[in-house]
Design a protein around this motif. Structure first.
Motif, PDB file in Angstrom:
ATOM      1  N   ASP A 416       0.825  -1.207   0.000  1.00 35.51           N
ATOM      2  CA  ASP A 416       0.000   0.000   0.000  1.00 35.51           C
ATOM      3  C   ASP A 416       0.863   1.263   0.000  1.00 35.51           C
ATOM      4  N   ARG A 417       0.212   2.414  -0.056  1.00 29.29           N
ATOM      5  CA  ARG A 417       0.925   3.690  -0.173  1.00 29.29           C
ATOM      6  C   ARG A 417       1.703   4.036   1.099  1.00 29.29           C
ATOM      7  N   HIS A 418       1.354   3.368   2.211  1.00 27.29           N
ATOM      8  CA  HIS A 418       2.075   3.603   3.464  1.00 27.29           C
ATOM      9  C   HIS A 418       3.367   2.788   3.540  1.00 27.29           C
ATOM     10  N   GLY A 419       3.493   1.798   2.657  1.00 24.91           N
ATOM     11  CA  GLY A 419       4.673   0.941   2.663  1.00 24.91           C
ATOM     12  C   GLY A 419       4.454  -0.414   3.290  1.00 24.91           C
ATOM     13  N   ASN A 420       3.245  -0.697   3.794  1.00 28.48           N
ATOM     14  CA  ASN A 420       2.940  -2.020   4.325  1.00 28.48           C
ATOM     15  C   ASN A 420       2.918  -3.041   3.195  1.00 28.48           C
ATOM     16  N   MET A 421       3.352  -4.275   3.481  1.00 29.07           N
ATOM     17  CA  MET A 421       3.420  -5.305   2.448  1.00 29.07           C
ATOM     18  C   MET A 421       2.975  -6.652   3.019  1.00 29.07           C
ATOM     19  N   VAL A 422       2.365  -7.466   2.158  1.00 29.45           N
ATOM     20  CA  VAL A 422       1.874  -8.787   2.556  1.00 29.45           C
ATOM     21  C   VAL A 422       2.192  -9.800   1.471  1.00 29.45           C
ATOM     22  N   SER A 423       2.643 -10.986   1.885  1.00 24.00           N
ATOM     23  CA  SER A 423       2.765 -12.146   1.007  1.00 24.00           C
ATOM     24  C   SER A 423       2.063 -13.303   1.699  1.00 24.00           C
ATOM     25  N   ALA A 424       1.042 -13.890   1.064  1.00 23.98           N
ATOM     26  CA  ALA A 424       0.248 -14.945   1.697  1.00 23.98           C
ATOM     27  C   ALA A 424      -0.014 -16.070   0.708  1.00 23.98           C
ATOM     28  N   THR A 425       0.003 -17.295   1.223  1.00 26.65           N
ATOM     29  CA  THR A 425      -0.210 -18.478   0.382  1.00 26.65           C
ATOM     30  C   THR A 425      -1.297 -19.361   0.988  1.00 26.65           C
ATOM     31  N   PRO A 426      -2.571 -19.008   0.773  1.00 28.41           N
ATOM     32  CA  PRO A 426      -3.658 -19.836   1.299  1.00 28.41           C
ATOM     33  C   PRO A 426      -3.830 -21.112   0.487  1.00 28.41           C
ATOM     34  N   SER A 427      -4.208 -22.187   1.166  1.00 27.42           N
ATOM     35  CA  SER A 427      -4.365 -23.469   0.494  1.00 27.42           C
ATOM     36  C   SER A 427      -5.185 -24.390   1.379  1.00 27.42           C
ATOM     37  N   GLY A 428      -5.433 -25.604   0.879  1.00 21.02           N
ATOM     38  CA  GLY A 428      -6.116 -26.629   1.653  1.00 21.02           C
ATOM     39  C   GLY A 428      -7.616 -26.425   1.699  1.00 21.02           C
ATOM     40  N   GLY A 429      -8.312 -27.439   2.174  1.00 24.72           N
ATOM     41  CA  GLY A 429      -9.768 -27.389   2.162  1.00 24.72           C
ATOM     42  C   GLY A 429     -10.310 -27.397   0.749  1.00 24.72           C
ATOM     43  N   TRP A 430      -9.558 -28.037  -0.178  1.00 24.72           N
ATOM     44  CA  TRP A 430     -10.002 -28.125  -1.567  1.00 24.72           C
ATOM     45  C   TRP A 430     -11.353 -28.826  -1.660  1.00 24.72           C
ATOM     46  N   LEU A 431     -12.179 -28.408  -2.597  1.00 22.65           N
ATOM     47  CA  LEU A 431     -13.499 -29.026  -2.737  1.00 22.65           C
ATOM     48  C   LEU A 431     -13.395 -30.529  -2.958  1.00 22.65           C
ATOM     49  N   GLN A 432     -12.280 -30.986  -3.541  1.00 21.95           N
ATOM     50  CA  GLN A 432     -12.091 -32.395  -3.859  1.00 21.95           C
ATOM     51  C   GLN A 432     -11.391 -33.168  -2.749  1.00 21.95           C
ATOM     52  N   SER A 433     -11.067 -32.501  -1.639  1.00 24.29           N
ATOM     53  CA  SER A 433     -10.229 -33.155  -0.633  1.00 24.29           C
ATOM     54  C   SER A 433     -11.023 -33.935   0.395  1.00 24.29           C
ATOM     55  N   SER A 434     -12.245 -33.506   0.679  1.00 27.91           N
ATOM     56  CA  SER A 434     -12.982 -34.095   1.792  1.00 27.91           C
ATOM     57  C   SER A 434     -14.470 -33.787   1.601  1.00 27.91           C
ATOM     58  N   PRO A 435     -15.362 -34.597   2.168  1.00 30.33           N
ATOM     59  CA  PRO A 435     -16.806 -34.332   1.995  1.00 30.33           C
ATOM     60  C   PRO A 435     -17.203 -32.976   2.569  1.00 30.33           C
ATOM     61  N   THR A 436     -18.111 -32.309   1.904  1.00 28.25           N
ATOM     62  CA  THR A 436     -18.586 -31.006   2.337  1.00 28.25           C
ATOM     63  C   THR A 436     -19.424 -31.136   3.607  1.00 28.25           C
ATOM     64  N   ILE A 437     -19.196 -30.239   4.562  1.00 25.99           N
ATOM     65  CA  ILE A 437     -20.018 -30.175   5.766  1.00 25.99           C
ATOM     66  C   ILE A 437     -21.293 -29.428   5.395  1.00 25.99           C
ATOM     67  N   PRO A 438     -22.445 -30.097   5.382  1.00 32.74           N
ATOM     68  CA  PRO A 438     -23.641 -29.494   4.763  1.00 32.74           C
ATOM     69  C   PRO A 438     -24.125 -28.221   5.442  1.00 32.74           C
ATOM     70  N   GLU A 439     -23.915 -28.104   6.771  1.00 35.22           N
ATOM     71  CA  GLU A 439     -24.385 -26.904   7.465  1.00 35.22           C
ATOM     72  C   GLU A 439     -23.516 -25.685   7.205  1.00 35.22           C
ATOM     73  N   LEU A 440     -22.276 -25.904   6.692  1.00 33.80           N
ATOM     74  CA  LEU A 440     -21.316 -24.808   6.572  1.00 33.80           C
ATOM     75  C   LEU A 440     -20.961 -24.442   5.142  1.00 33.80           C
ATOM     76  N   GLY A 441     -21.092 -25.386   4.216  1.00 32.29           N
ATOM     77  CA  GLY A 441     -20.777 -25.085   2.818  1.00 32.29           C
ATOM     78  C   GLY A 441     -19.321 -25.211   2.462  1.00 32.29           C
ATOM     79  N   PHE A 442     -18.526 -25.857   3.312  1.00 32.86           N
ATOM     80  CA  PHE A 442     -17.123 -26.105   2.986  1.00 32.86           C
ATOM     81  C   PHE A 442     -16.679 -27.422   3.603  1.00 32.86           C
ATOM     82  N   CYS A 443     -15.504 -27.880   3.190  1.00 29.02           N
ATOM     83  CA  CYS A 443     -14.980 -29.148   3.690  1.00 29.02           C
ATOM     84  C   CYS A 443     -13.712 -28.914   4.499  1.00 29.02           C
ATOM     85  N   LEU A 444     -13.301 -29.945   5.227  1.00 27.80           N
ATOM     86  CA  LEU A 444     -12.062 -29.880   5.988  1.00 27.80           C
ATOM     87  C   LEU A 444     -10.863 -30.094   5.072  1.00 27.80           C
TER      88      LEU A 444
END
Length: 598
Positions: A416-444
């Motif tokens: 940002d213009r203040h000089g703050n910086m972020v590098s992030a690598t989110p992953s996991g919980g892929w739709l194909q990795s585990s059955p979806t929790i029906p009440e939440l809409g995502f899987c583990l």
């Protein structure tokens, strides 16, 4: 190559207000929108991160994890936010071997760790951000409600697991096969939208302050309605996984309630006037630094970028560094100072000769005796649902054996213009990795597959410890000043492709976009971090834009070179502070990563 102007697929963006680069244009646009409306880099990264969960559900999800490296201009320091959850209290080696397993399954409930992404994003927002929970979640709620464009890779991923969903994981079929079919032009997730709306509502009812609402949302996630649904689904249901058998999970409410994201100091290494910062060795991040420690004794400038000598030297250094990863890294005491020691690396460097190495050769830092796991047979082929026929060692579970970027992980960078910086690598919980929790809409998630079911190793399965993740954001200072935030998806290849990019800038004199676009290469010599944990000794991949004469010379030296398509390896993005300007670049491969800025 230094000083040359190269063709690039896109311009390197230059400005002075703010820059966002990520693996999906919707996330980049979201982050830039936050900056335009007065948010800082941390607010922008959090909002973009939640959008990635909706826009790239085959690459990350709410049940996954996120490591973050950040520079706070106010604090004038680099910090690591560890959004990597731990193994459940019941996850012992005896528990798994008692089920007849010798490796942790690559799919299903048994491989779940505490979902750390939400806690990681909230930790950064609370300490360094300025926006409210409702504000940062609004874009993700919008896209989950109204839909995102269905990438070809989303459709391909769902198609690959369609039969599994219909026959064995009906809750996933309900979410990812609308009307019983692979999604077409647009994909919604109204249940996930409702989950996030409830979080915002409960947080608002609990507190009138920004910080109080963030704390209340975190409590709802790890001790409230989200945790209750996760625990009931994990321990109360059983589903077929990549072992071929049906298993229930081990994750409980106590596991979730007892975990929180941590803030740590980075591990660093100085290289040619640059200080590179990585996560601790609970992840693979320091393997980047070990490669630099080895390469510091070679004249890469004299070799010339992408020459046979250059590629050979970089590949052989990677083999040695990753061998140490296998022997020494894990959520335990790791002799990192000895692994980065000059004398140690001088001895290791002597193993790099004119020919390709054929052994997996860990070192003995501080005189310690290395111990490697007992690996599956080289060349093992996975039979996990949705990835049948994909050789292990190539990348995360949906990266094809030819190196194609059909999926794996996400990445985002913000300045940002203040000089703050972020590098992030989110992953996991892929739709194909585990059955979806029906009440939440995502899987583990399934990150526990990175543990070894063998006693006495740094990465052995132990309750309450972090798996040795491959997720590896990067940050670098130049002459002591914050300079570059960068990273890539790619599993085990993250800390090869990122090294290639960094060397292209430092030694090749390329700008950010030129370095992203430059031909990529990597080794598959060492064992994969993913189920079923096999390896391909001596194999390396190069894009076919590398000079054929270089490929021929590498083969003469004993490398088993597999030539890939021209734009198939690497998915780098980066932002930088360069003098009076901010800069950004994003990956053209896969036609979805973009940078935005002004």
């Amino acid at each position: 190559m230094r000083g040359r102007t190269l063709f690039t697929t896109r311009p390197e963006l230059t400005g002075d207000f703010g820059m966002v680069a990520s693996t999906h244009w919707l996330a980049s646009a979201t982050g830039m929108g936050v900056l335009e409306r007065g948010g800082n880099a941390f607010d922008a990264a959090v909002a973009a991160g939640f959008v990635l969960q909706v826009a790239e559900p085959h690459l990350n999800g709410p049940g996954g994890e996120v490591p973050i490296l950040l520079w706070s201009q106010e604090e004038e320091r680099v910090s690591v936010v560890c959004g990597q959850g731990v193994a459940p209290a019941a996850a012992t080696i005896d528990r798994f071997t008692g089920l007849g397993l010798d490796v942790v399954p690559g799919t299903g409930l048994l491989a779940a760790t505490v979902p750390g992404a939400f806690g990681g994003w909230m930790a950064m927002l609370e300490r360094w951000g300025t926006w409210t929970l409702a504000d940062v979640l609004e874009p993700a709620i919008h896209y989950a409600t109204h839909g995102v464009p269905v990438l070809d890779r989303i459709a391909a991923t769902v198609s690959s697991v369609e039969r599994l969903f219909l026959e064995d994981w009906p809750t996933s079929a309900a979410t990812w096969l609308p009307h019983g079919k692979v999604p077409g032009a647009k994909l919604t997730n109204p249940v996930l939208a409702a989950t996030y709306r409830r979080l915002v509502s409960e947080a608002g009812a609990a507190s009138s302050t920004r910080e109080g609402q963030i704390a209340a949302a975190r409590d709802a996630w790890y001790r409230g309605f989200v945790a209750e649904a996760i625990a009931a689904f994990s321990t109360g249901t059983a589903w077929r996984d990549s072992s071929g058998e049906a298993h229930s999970g081990l994750l409980t409410g106590d596991d979730l309630a007892g975990w929180s994201a941590s803030v740590e100091d980075p591990v660093t290494f100085d290289y040619h006037g640059h200080t590179v910062c990585k996560t601790g060795p609970w992840g693979q991040g320091p393997v980047f630094l070990q490669q630099l420690a080895l390469l510091s004794g070679f004249d890469l400038d004299g070799m010339g970028q992408l020459s046979a000598d250059y590629v050979h030297t970089v590949i052989e250094s990677a083999k040695l560094a990753f061998a140490d990863r296998e022997a020494w890294y894990g959520d335990t005491e790791v002799p990192m100072a000895d692994l980065l020691d000059d004398e140690y690396n001088a001895k290791r460097r002597a193993f790099i000769g004119a020919e390709a190495g054929v052994e997996l050769r860990p070192g003995a830092p501080g005189g310690r005796t290395p111990r490697l796991p007992v690996f599956p047979a080289p060349g093992t082929v996975s039979t996990a649902p949705g990835i049948s026929g994909v050789r292990s060692g190539v990348g995360e579970p949906t990266v094809g054996s030819d190196g194609s970027t059909r999926g794996d992980t996400c990445h985002l960078d913000v300045v940002d213009r203040h000089g703050n910086m972020v590098s992030a690598t989110p992953s996991g919980g892929w739709l194909q990795s585990s059955p979806t929790i029906p009440e939440l809409g995502f899987c583990l998630g399934t990150r526990a597959q990175m543990f070894w079911l063998q006693e006495g190793l740094p990465a052995s399965l132990r309750p309450g410890t972090r798996p040795r993740t491959t997720l590896s954001p990067s940050f670098a200072l130049r002459d002591g000043k914050p300079w570059l935030a960068f990273g890539t998806p790619g599993g085990d290849q993250q800390d090869q492709w990122s090294v290639n990019f960094f060397l292209s800038v430092v030694h090749g004199g390329l700008n950010l976009q030129e370095a992203v676009d430059a031909p990529m290469f990597h080794s598959e010599h060492f064992p994969s971090s993913f189920y079923p944990r096999g390896s391909r000794p001596g194999v390396m991949h190069v894009e076919n834009r590398v000079d054929p004469a270089v490929v021929a010379e590498l083969r003469r030296r004993g490398h088993r070179v597999e030539v890939q398509g021209p734009w198939t390896l690497g998915r780098l993005s980066a932002v930088a502070r360069d003098g009076d300007f901010l800069k950004a670049a994003a990956n053209p491969r896969g036609a979805q990563g973009y940078a935005a800025g002004r």
